[in-house]
Design an enzyme around this catalytic site. Structure first.
Site, short mmCIF file in Angstrom:
data_model
loop_
_atom_site.label_atom_id
_atom_site.label_comp_id
_atom_site.label_asym_id
_atom_site.label_seq_id
_atom_site.Cartn_x
_atom_site.Cartn_y
_atom_site.Cartn_z
N CYS A 374 0.56 -1.05 0.05
CA CYS A 374 0.52 0.01 0.17
C CYS A 374 0.78 1.29 0.32
O CYS A 374 -0.16 2.60 -0.10
CB CYS A 374 -1.03 0.28 1.47
SG CYS A 374 0.34 0.13 2.71
N GLU A 408 -2.87 1.08 -3.95
CA GLU A 408 -2.08 -0.78 -3.48
C GLU A 408 -1.79 -1.10 -4.98
O GLU A 408 -2.21 -1.14 -6.04
CB GLU A 408 -3.35 -1.46 -3.64
CG GLU A 408 -3.18 -2.66 -2.53
CD GLU A 408 -2.90 -3.12 -1.27
OE1 GLU A 408 -2.65 -3.52 -0.43
OE2 GLU A 408 -3.68 -1.75 -0.43
#
Length: 415
Positions: A374, A408
């Site tokens: 992330c 992500e």
């Protein structure tokens, strides 16, 4: 100073150039003309604290949320979604130095399955952008969906009927601190978790949420501004369930779960498509999100996670889905042997892989390494460290967080 926003920085703030200086302006879009009247410095970064939008750019749209520009949750609602995706793709391509596609979120409103709402003397809502002490009072949250409004109305009725004091963060006073709302988007199950200081909660509290599947009262005994605590008691179901594809997961107030259920399905499919062989090691395994899903597809999975409670939840999820996956407590820096696994999956926190784990990966060289990140910046750093033993074979971005600068990415490394 006055000028046009030239682009967006990685943090989602507009970039205004003043000579050699860069000034970062929140809630702006490329092409906006702005006048900045007050700055604040955070470390070496100059951020516009007070500014005026003189002329909007051609790409700017009307944000759906009435609290946009006040609440710090969504920085990009004024940017068309296709432009958000383009921005996130550019962030990933810069970090990875390769072409990267970004899978759009199936929904860009009503997609979040969790919101943490502050209960304070300033209001019931979210932190005002740029502050830790102020709160924007809200009626509902469109990125969560309709259930947020219903829960907040019930909360306000409860507070009014019993005259319970909200928390003052600066004074460490009051009783009510947070209400955390979680929803199984595919099951419709709803959890309400009231977080308070130590004290007495009226017994009528659960009566205000008859529509909730699970109701919790948690106590945060510290002065830390966190939205969790020790569970005092619960009513209804101990867990709510969420279903991603053909896998069902149990969700507890104190367990982490991917916040966009709709896009989480694509994340799981992406990881599964990159896994090879039979034996899988799932590091930073959390509640078994990846491990249980892969085990459902015939892989034999061992998971390692530092949080004992998450491990308990992962094993419950494994048992619930009747799969061959076992999870145990362990630290990333103490993993001693990566041999015998066909695929190793790592999903570290934003800080990236522990240096000792990087050394272990370089020493044992498992053939297939799937890295879920992330934080493109720390991912890029780790990839440079792993370059001697691995080549980057594939990268897929996923927009888990519409209207925010976050993205992500899943990369597959081949040894």
């Amino acid at each position: 100073m006055e000028g046009r926003i030239e682009g967006l920085a990685e943090n989602g703030l507009g970039i205004l150039k003043d000579g050699r200086r860069k000034i970062y302006v929140p809630f702006t879009a490329p092409g906006d003309r702005v006048r900045v009247t007050k700055l604040r410095r955070i470390k070496r970064i100059l951020i516009a604290e007070e500014f005026e939008l003189i002329e909007g750019s051609g790409i700017r749209i009307e944000p759906r949320c009435p609290y946009f520009g006040l609440c710090g949750g969504c920085l990009l609602q004024h940017v068309p979604y296709r432009e958000q995706l383009s921005f996130k793709r550019s962030v990933l391509e810069k970090a990875l130095d390769m072409d990267v596609s970004v899978i759009p979120s199936p929904k860009i409103f009503g997609h979040r399955n969790r919101v943490d709402v502050v209960i304070s003397t300033k209001g019931v809502g979210f932190r005002r952008y740029g502050t830790w002490w102020d709160v924007v009072d809200i009626e509902s949250c469109p990125v969560f969906g309709e259930a947020s409004g219903r829960v907040l109305r019930s909360l306000r009725d409860f507070m009014a009927d019993f005259n319970l004091p909200a928390y003052g963060i600066r004074e460490n006073s009051g009783f009510l601190r947070y209400i955390v709302i979680r929803e199984g988007k595919f099951t419709g199950e709803l959890m309400v978790n009231l977080v308070t200081k130590e004290g007495s909660l009226p017994g009528e509290f659960p009566e205000y949420f008859p529509y909730a599947t699970s109701i919790y009262w948690s106590v945060n005994r510290s002065e830390s501004d966190v939205s969790y605590g020790d569970v005092e008691r619960f009513w209804g179901a101990e867990f709510i369930r969420e279903t991603l594809g053909d896998v069902t997961y149990l969700i507890h107030p104190n367990s982490f779960f991917q916040t966009n259920s709709y896009q989480a399905v694509n994340l799981l499919k992406t990881v599964a498509s990159l896994a090879e062989g039979e034996m899988v090691l799932d590091l930073y395994s959390g509640v078994g999100t990846f491990g249980v899903y892969l085990a459902k597809r015939g892989f034999k999975v061992r998971g390692i996670e530092v949080n004992p409670f998450a491990v308990r939840m992962a094993n419950l999820n494994s048992e619930l889905n009747s799969v061959e996956a076992e999870f145990e407590v362990g630290e990333d820096r103490k993993v001693e042997d990566l041999n015998g696994y066909d695929t190793v999956i790592v999903d570290p926190p934003r800080a990236g892989l522990h240096p000792r784990l990087v050394k272990r990966l370089l020493k044992d060289k498992p053939e297939n390494l799937i890295y879920v990140s992330c934080n493109p910046r720390t991912l890029s750093m780790n990839l440079r460290e792993l370059r001697g033993a691995y080549r980057l074979e594939e990268a897929v971005g996923l927009d888990m967080f519409p209207h925010t600068p976050h993205v992500e990415v899943v990369v597959k490394l081949k040894g």
